[in-house]
Write a protein that holds these residues in place. Structure first.
Motif, PDB file in Angstrom:
ATOM      1  N   THR A   1       0.831  -1.201   0.000  1.00 47.15           N
ATOM      2  CA  THR A   1       0.000   0.000   0.000  1.00 47.15           C
ATOM      3  C   THR A   1       0.867   1.254   0.000  1.00 47.15           C
ATOM      4  OG1 THR A   1      -1.769  -1.177   1.186  1.00 47.15           O
ATOM      5  CG2 THR A   1      -1.823   1.243   1.223  1.00 47.15           C
ATOM      6  N   LEU A   2       1.929   1.262   0.830  1.00 49.76           N
ATOM      7  CA  LEU A   2       2.831   2.412   0.900  1.00 49.76           C
ATOM      8  C   LEU A   2       3.555   2.645  -0.429  1.00 49.76           C
ATOM      9  CD1 LEU A   2       4.353   1.879   4.476  1.00 49.76           C
ATOM     10  CD2 LEU A   2       2.732   3.663   3.768  1.00 49.76           C
ATOM     11  N   ARG A   3       3.814   1.583  -1.152  1.00 52.89           N
ATOM     12  CA  ARG A   3       4.519   1.690  -2.430  1.00 52.89           C
ATOM     13  C   ARG A   3       3.565   1.852  -3.613  1.00 52.89           C
ATOM     14  NH1 ARG A   3       9.353  -2.847  -1.647  1.00 52.89           N
ATOM     15  NH2 ARG A   3      10.438  -1.734   0.027  1.00 52.89           N
ATOM     16  N   GLY A   4       2.264   1.926  -3.317  1.00 50.43           N
ATOM     17  CA  GLY A   4       1.279   2.147  -4.370  1.00 50.43           C
ATOM     18  C   GLY A   4       1.012   0.952  -5.251  1.00 50.43           C
ATOM     19  N   ARG A   5       1.312  -0.252  -4.716  1.00 46.43           N
ATOM     20  CA  ARG A   5       1.069  -1.464  -5.494  1.00 46.43           C
ATOM     21  C   ARG A   5      -0.283  -2.066  -5.113  1.00 46.43           C
ATOM     22  NH1 ARG A   5       6.580  -3.306  -4.203  1.00 46.43           N
ATOM     23  NH2 ARG A   5       5.589  -4.912  -2.931  1.00 46.43           N
ATOM     24  N   LYS A   6      -0.954  -2.677  -6.070  1.00 44.02           N
ATOM     25  CA  LYS A   6      -2.233  -3.325  -5.803  1.00 44.02           C
ATOM     26  C   LYS A   6      -2.011  -4.616  -5.022  1.00 44.02           C
ATOM     27  CE  LYS A   6      -4.834  -1.633  -9.802  1.00 44.02           C
ATOM     28  NZ  LYS A   6      -5.598  -2.044 -11.011  1.00 44.02           N
ATOM     29  N   THR A   7      -2.871  -4.835  -4.046  1.00 45.32           N
ATOM     30  CA  THR A   7      -2.776  -6.070  -3.262  1.00 45.32           C
ATOM     31  C   THR A   7      -3.782  -7.123  -3.734  1.00 45.32           C
ATOM     32  OG1 THR A   7      -4.319  -5.181  -1.606  1.00 45.32           O
ATOM     33  CG2 THR A   7      -1.957  -4.860  -1.212  1.00 45.32           C
ATOM     34  N   THR A   8      -4.691  -6.733  -4.619  1.00 45.03           N
ATOM     35  CA  THR A   8      -5.664  -7.675  -5.169  1.00 45.03           C
ATOM     36  C   THR A   8      -5.837  -7.427  -6.673  1.00 45.03           C
ATOM     37  OG1 THR A   8      -7.547  -6.215  -4.723  1.00 45.03           O
ATOM     38  CG2 THR A   8      -6.967  -7.806  -3.003  1.00 45.03           C
ATOM     39  N   SER A   9      -6.363  -8.428  -7.352  1.00 41.38           N
ATOM     40  CA  SER A   9      -6.730  -8.280  -8.762  1.00 41.38           C
ATOM     41  C   SER A   9      -7.915  -9.191  -9.034  1.00 41.38           C
ATOM     42  CB  SER A   9      -5.555  -8.627  -9.681  1.00 41.38           C
ATOM     43  OG  SER A   9      -5.172  -9.984  -9.512  1.00 41.38           O
ATOM     44  N   VAL A  10      -8.639  -8.892 -10.094  1.00 38.72           N
ATOM     45  CA  VAL A  10      -9.816  -9.679 -10.449  1.00 38.72           C
ATOM     46  C   VAL A  10      -9.443 -10.674 -11.552  1.00 38.72           C
ATOM     47  CG1 VAL A  10     -12.143  -9.614 -11.417  1.00 38.72           C
ATOM     48  CG2 VAL A  10     -11.405  -7.846  -9.801  1.00 38.72           C
ATOM     49  N   PHE A  11      -9.808 -11.942 -11.326  1.00 41.13           N
ATOM     50  CA  PHE A  11      -9.574 -12.984 -12.319  1.00 41.13           C
ATOM     51  C   PHE A  11     -10.913 -13.421 -12.895  1.00 41.13           C
ATOM     52  CE2 PHE A  11      -9.273 -17.639 -13.226  1.00 41.13           C
ATOM     53  CZ  PHE A  11      -8.467 -17.541 -14.348  1.00 41.13           C
ATOM     54  N   HIS A  12     -11.071 -13.292 -14.209  1.00 39.98           N
ATOM     55  CA  HIS A  12     -12.320 -13.678 -14.880  1.00 39.98           C
ATOM     56  C   HIS A  12     -12.217 -15.149 -15.287  1.00 39.98           C
ATOM     57  CE1 HIS A  12     -13.850  -9.553 -15.050  1.00 39.98           C
ATOM     58  NE2 HIS A  12     -12.589  -9.191 -15.267  1.00 39.98           N
ATOM     59  N   ALA A  13     -12.792 -16.012 -14.452  1.00 36.97           N
ATOM     60  CA  ALA A  13     -12.701 -17.450 -14.716  1.00 36.97           C
ATOM     61  C   ALA A  13     -13.614 -17.885 -15.852  1.00 36.97           C
ATOM     62  CB  ALA A  13     -13.042 -18.228 -13.449  1.00 36.97           C
ATOM     63  N   LEU A  14     -14.806 -17.276 -15.941  1.00 34.36           N
ATOM     64  CA  LEU A  14     -15.743 -17.564 -17.025  1.00 34.36           C
ATOM     65  C   LEU A  14     -16.258 -16.255 -17.586  1.00 34.36           C
ATOM     66  CD1 LEU A  14     -17.907 -20.501 -15.555  1.00 34.36           C
ATOM     67  CD2 LEU A  14     -15.965 -20.679 -17.120  1.00 34.36           C
ATOM     68  N   ASN A  15     -16.284 -16.160 -18.918  1.00 39.64           N
ATOM     69  CA  ASN A  15     -16.689 -14.925 -19.596  1.00 39.64           C
ATOM     70  C   ASN A  15     -17.868 -15.170 -20.531  1.00 39.64           C
ATOM     71  OD1 ASN A  15     -14.538 -13.190 -18.582  1.00 39.64           O
ATOM     72  ND2 ASN A  15     -13.161 -14.417 -19.849  1.00 39.64           N
ATOM     73  N   GLY A  16     -19.064 -15.265 -19.963  1.00 36.98           N
ATOM     74  CA  GLY A  16     -20.259 -15.398 -20.798  1.00 36.98           C
ATOM     75  C   GLY A  16     -20.363 -16.719 -21.527  1.00 36.98           C
ATOM     76  N   VAL A  17     -20.247 -17.817 -20.794  1.00 37.14           N
ATOM     77  CA  VAL A  17     -20.283 -19.155 -21.402  1.00 37.14           C
ATOM     78  C   VAL A  17     -21.724 -19.564 -21.707  1.00 37.14           C
ATOM     79  CG1 VAL A  17     -19.857 -21.612 -20.993  1.00 37.14           C
ATOM     80  CG2 VAL A  17     -18.135 -19.916 -20.345  1.00 37.14           C
ATOM     81  N   ASP A  18     -21.938 -20.039 -22.927  1.00 36.56           N
ATOM     82  CA  ASP A  18     -23.229 -20.583 -23.369  1.00 36.56           C
ATOM     83  C   ASP A  18     -23.027 -22.013 -23.831  1.00 36.56           C
ATOM     84  OD1 ASP A  18     -25.202 -18.341 -23.302  1.00 36.56           O
ATOM     85  OD2 ASP A  18     -23.792 -17.414 -24.689  1.00 36.56           O
ATOM     86  N   LEU A  19     -23.842 -22.938 -23.331  1.00 40.87           N
ATOM     87  CA  LEU A  19     -23.832 -24.293 -23.874  1.00 40.87           C
ATOM     88  C   LEU A  19     -25.069 -25.049 -23.402  1.00 40.87           C
ATOM     89  CD1 LEU A  19     -22.846 -26.619 -21.556  1.00 40.87           C
ATOM     90  CD2 LEU A  19     -20.725 -25.361 -21.813  1.00 40.87           C
ATOM     91  N   VAL A  20     -25.428 -26.059 -24.176  1.00 40.96           N
ATOM     92  CA  VAL A  20     -26.532 -26.956 -23.837  1.00 40.96           C
ATOM     93  C   VAL A  20     -26.028 -28.384 -23.974  1.00 40.96           C
ATOM     94  CG1 VAL A  20     -28.839 -27.775 -24.441  1.00 40.96           C
ATOM     95  CG2 VAL A  20     -28.299 -25.330 -24.612  1.00 40.96           C
ATOM     96  N   ILE A  21     -26.240 -29.183 -22.937  1.00 39.53           N
ATOM     97  CA  ILE A  21     -25.893 -30.604 -22.978  1.00 39.53           C
ATOM     98  C   ILE A  21     -27.186 -31.386 -22.820  1.00 39.53           C
ATOM     99  CG2 ILE A  21     -24.646 -32.476 -21.825  1.00 39.53           C
ATOM    100  CD1 ILE A  21     -22.546 -30.391 -20.977  1.00 39.53           C
ATOM    101  N   ASN A  22     -27.479 -32.239 -23.772  1.00 39.89           N
ATOM    102  CA  ASN A  22     -28.737 -32.983 -23.768  1.00 39.89           C
ATOM    103  C   ASN A  22     -28.640 -34.272 -22.966  1.00 39.89           C
ATOM    104  OD1 ASN A  22     -30.259 -31.191 -25.440  1.00 39.89           O
ATOM    105  ND2 ASN A  22     -29.087 -31.948 -27.198  1.00 39.89           N
ATOM    106  N   GLU A  23     -29.793 -34.784 -22.553  1.00 43.04           N
ATOM    107  CA  GLU A  23     -29.848 -36.043 -21.818  1.00 43.04           C
ATOM    108  C   GLU A  23     -29.177 -37.155 -22.620  1.00 43.04           C
ATOM    109  OE1 GLU A  23     -33.880 -36.933 -20.909  1.00 43.04           O
ATOM    110  OE2 GLU A  23     -34.067 -35.380 -19.372  1.00 43.04           O
ATOM    111  N   GLY A  24     -28.351 -37.935 -21.933  1.00 46.61           N
ATOM    112  CA  GLY A  24     -27.696 -39.071 -22.568  1.00 46.61           C
ATOM    113  C   GLY A  24     -26.396 -38.752 -23.271  1.00 46.61           C
ATOM    114  N   GLU A  25     -26.007 -37.475 -23.320  1.00 48.53           N
ATOM    115  CA  GLU A  25     -24.736 -37.129 -23.958  1.00 48.53           C
ATOM    116  C   GLU A  25     -23.565 -37.424 -23.033  1.00 48.53           C
ATOM    117  OE1 GLU A  25     -24.253 -33.934 -27.132  1.00 48.53           O
ATOM    118  OE2 GLU A  25     -25.506 -32.936 -25.635  1.00 48.53           O
ATOM    119  N   SER A  26     -22.442 -37.787 -23.627  1.00 49.71           N
ATOM    120  CA  SER A  26     -21.183 -37.945 -22.890  1.00 49.71           C
ATOM    121  C   SER A  26     -20.222 -36.893 -23.434  1.00 49.71           C
ATOM    122  CB  SER A  26     -20.616 -39.357 -23.071  1.00 49.71           C
ATOM    123  OG  SER A  26     -20.555 -39.708 -24.441  1.00 49.71           O
ATOM    124  N   VAL A  27     -19.875 -35.922 -22.581  1.00 44.88           N
ATOM    125  CA  VAL A  27     -19.173 -34.725 -23.022  1.00 44.88           C
ATOM    126  C   VAL A  27     -17.891 -34.528 -22.231  1.00 44.88           C
ATOM    127  CG1 VAL A  27     -19.356 -32.225 -23.334  1.00 44.88           C
ATOM    128  CG2 VAL A  27     -21.394 -33.656 -23.594  1.00 44.88           C
TER     129      VAL A  27
END
Length: 245
Positions: free
Chosen positions: A35-61
């Motif tokens: 903090t004294l040196r003006g450095r960030k102590t946290t950052s945000v990590f975007h693990a998922l960015n707007g994921v779209d998918l459909v998995i139907n019954e009986g599928e092996s994915v």
């Protein structure tokens, strides 16, 4: 390998977002100095960015990708262990997840007690669990240790018992995250045969794995993720070629 005979959706993911706050300071002293040196102590990590998918019954994915691509985060959203920060994740039927070895086990309870506890968490009644108890323990191959507290179990014993409970519930969807990396070759083969049995029963199977041999054997569809986004969704051979290139 199965082919899907139903177009009923089993899993629907719509515009799913998930972020995590990463802490770079490991102590109060680190925080003060940064903090004294003006450095960030946290950052945000975007693990998922707007994921779209459909998995139907009986599928092996298979969900494939490099470490940090969002595979396990997506599986945890599907299982309900985590909630998305944006969008929605919907599932149909009873979902059983093998996402973390020993997750849901109480270390102070015996293996026997944890079978009943874990199966109840997965939605089974006590009567259902009692009816399948012997089958669960026999599959796990740890019967001599079943009345020992699980805090004394090895990771392999945890895995065997957790897997046995999960696959013996009346499940509609099975989620598996690299759990078969623990255990000896004969038990892994036994698990693969059980997967084949579930696929033949038209259960929905979603696997996160770096074991391309297992993926090729069990899955007909592959989803490749990179930096929190789906970059490929199609035949499993195409997915394997992409991650191996």
């Amino acid at each position: 390998m199965s082919t899907t005979t139903s177009l009923k959706p089993s899993i629907v993911v719509q515009r799913a977002h998930k972020t995590f706050l990463l802490h770079h300071a490991h102590s109060l002293k680190d925080t003060v100095v940064a903090t004294l040196r003006g450095r960030k102590t946290t950052s945000v990590f975007h693990a998922l960015n707007g994921v779209d998918l459909v998995i139907n019954e009986g599928e092996s994915v298979a969900i494939l990708g490099l470490n940090g691509s969002g595979k396990s985060t997506l599986l945890k959203l599907i299982s309900g262990v985590m909630q998305p920060d944006g969008g929605e994740v919907l599932t149909r039927g009873r979902v059983a997840g093998l996402i973390e070895v020993g997750a849901g086990f109480h270390p102070e309870l015996s293996g026997r007690e944890n079978v009943f506890l874990n199966a109840a968490i997965l939605g089974m009644s006590r009567k259902e669990i009692a009816a399948r108890y012997d089958e669960i323990v026999a599959f796990s191959e740890i019967e001599p240790f079943i009345d020992q507290e699980v805090k004394h179990y090895s990771s392999g014993m945890f895995m065997r018992l957790a897997f046995s409970v999960a696959i013996h519930v009346e499940l509609d969807v099975l989620l598996v995250d690299e759990i078969l990396s623990v255990g000896d070759a004969p038990f892994r083969e036994k698990c693969r045969l059980k997967f084949q049995e579930l696929i033949a029963q038209q259960k929905t199977l979603v696997v996160v794995s770096h074991d391309m041999e297992m993926v090729r054997e069990l899955c007909s569809r592959g989803i490749v993720m990179n930096k929190g986004e789906v970059v490929y969704d199609g035949p499993v051979e195409g997915a394997i070629s992409l991650v191996e290139s």
